[in-house]
Enzyme design. Structure first.
Site, short mmCIF file in Angstrom:
data_model
loop_
_atom_site.label_atom_id
_atom_site.label_comp_id
_atom_site.label_asym_id
_atom_site.label_seq_id
_atom_site.Cartn_x
_atom_site.Cartn_y
_atom_site.Cartn_z
N HIS A 80 -7.37 -6.00 -0.21
CA HIS A 80 -6.22 -5.10 -0.13
C HIS A 80 -5.09 -5.67 0.73
O HIS A 80 -3.97 -5.17 0.67
CB HIS A 80 -6.67 -3.74 0.41
N ASP A 90 -9.47 -5.49 -4.60
CA ASP A 90 -9.03 -4.40 -3.72
C ASP A 90 -10.07 -3.29 -3.66
O ASP A 90 -10.54 -2.80 -4.69
CB ASP A 90 -7.70 -3.84 -4.24
N SER A 150 0.84 -1.20 0.00
CA SER A 150 0.00 0.00 0.00
C SER A 150 0.88 1.26 0.00
O SER A 150 1.72 1.42 -0.87
CB SER A 150 -0.95 -0.04 1.20
#
Length: 265
Positions: free
Chosen positions: A245, A218, A91
């Site tokens: 995610h 995601d 991320s």
């Protein structure tokens, strides 16, 4: 099948993986992946960036990405000469990877692996950069809590997703015990450090091989965002995980196999 993968990985030379968490997370989020890597006979380092995990710093006092990344800089500086690592970022941890790639640490990195991550060659410099890499969670409503550590008349200094939205957004395909664990450990993230992330291209920008691991379900970085970043700064390889995610929770066996594959790229 996974035991065969672990045995195969263990039979090769020892690798050193360095795992970098995303916003609000910490080294703790990698516990399943760390177990698989260490069981396979490889070395793994999980870092808490500044103001994250058990690092005692107040995230409301962290205004630059360089300050936030200081634990990563310190670690890479400590590596012996000629030792290279497989650097993995999840991320917003992708911003940390790009930061060190642009800096003097490029020669320390065998391959950089972006897992559902921000992969912007120059950081957040244009409106297109924000469109491609900044999460848009507006469809879920008012999901963020902002903290104004510099005063109510100043921009927010940190942000965290409200507890009632965390599983829905981050961990919808993950085991419930992992999302509960996360809800107990997430911390506000230094929003100014991320928003101000800009990189001056260094000699290492394209010298480090990059692998991007897409997360197909995601809800933070949408498919079109991941594809846009891949198209704008093409990596050496793209792999796809059937996960939310947070594949370190929702699909750890596949993520582990992808990391081994990337390391041997």
């Amino acid at each position: 099948m996974m035991s065969d993968m672990i045995q195969s990985a263990a039979s090769s030379k020892q690798l050193h993986f360095v795992l970098v968490h995303g916003a609000s997370h910490g080294a703790w989020c990698w516990y399943r992946i760390r177990t698989l890597i260490e069981t396979s006979g490889h070395k793994v380092t999980c870092l808490d960036l500044k103001g994250s995990g058990i690092d005692p710093s107040d995230p409301n006092t962290i205004f630059t990405l360089a300050d936030y990344n200081q634990p990563l800089f310190t670690f890479l500086s400590s590596l012996p000469p000629n030792q290279k690592v497989i650097l993995v970022g999840h991320s917003a941890g992708g911003l940390s990877l790009t930061d060190v790639i642009h800096s003097r640490f490029a020669e320390k990195i065998h391959v950089a692996v972006y897992v559902a991550a921000n992969m912007l060659k120059y950081g957040f410099c244009t409106d297109q950069d924000f469109k491609d890499a900044a999460p848009d969670l507006s469809e879920y409503g008012d999901v963020n809590t902002y903290i104004y550590g510099s005063g109510p008349d100043q921009p927010p200094t940190s942000v965290i997703v409200k507890p009632e939205f965390q599983r829905q957004i981050f961990y919808d395909m993950s085991p419930i015990e992992d999302s509960i664990l996360a809800s107990m450990l997430l911390r506000p993230a230094p929003v100014r450090a991320f928003q101000g992330a800009k990189f001056v291209e260094g000699r290492g920008a394209d010298s480090v091989p990059r692998v991007y691991i897409k997360t197909m379900y995601d809800r933070v970085l949408k498919q079109e965002q991941q594809d846009a970043m891949i198209n704008r700064w093409p990596p050496s390889q793209v792999l796809c995980s059937e996960s939310d995610h947070s594949p370190f929770f929702s699909n750890p066996d596949v993520l582990f196999s992808f990391l081994i594959k990337a390391a041997n790229f």
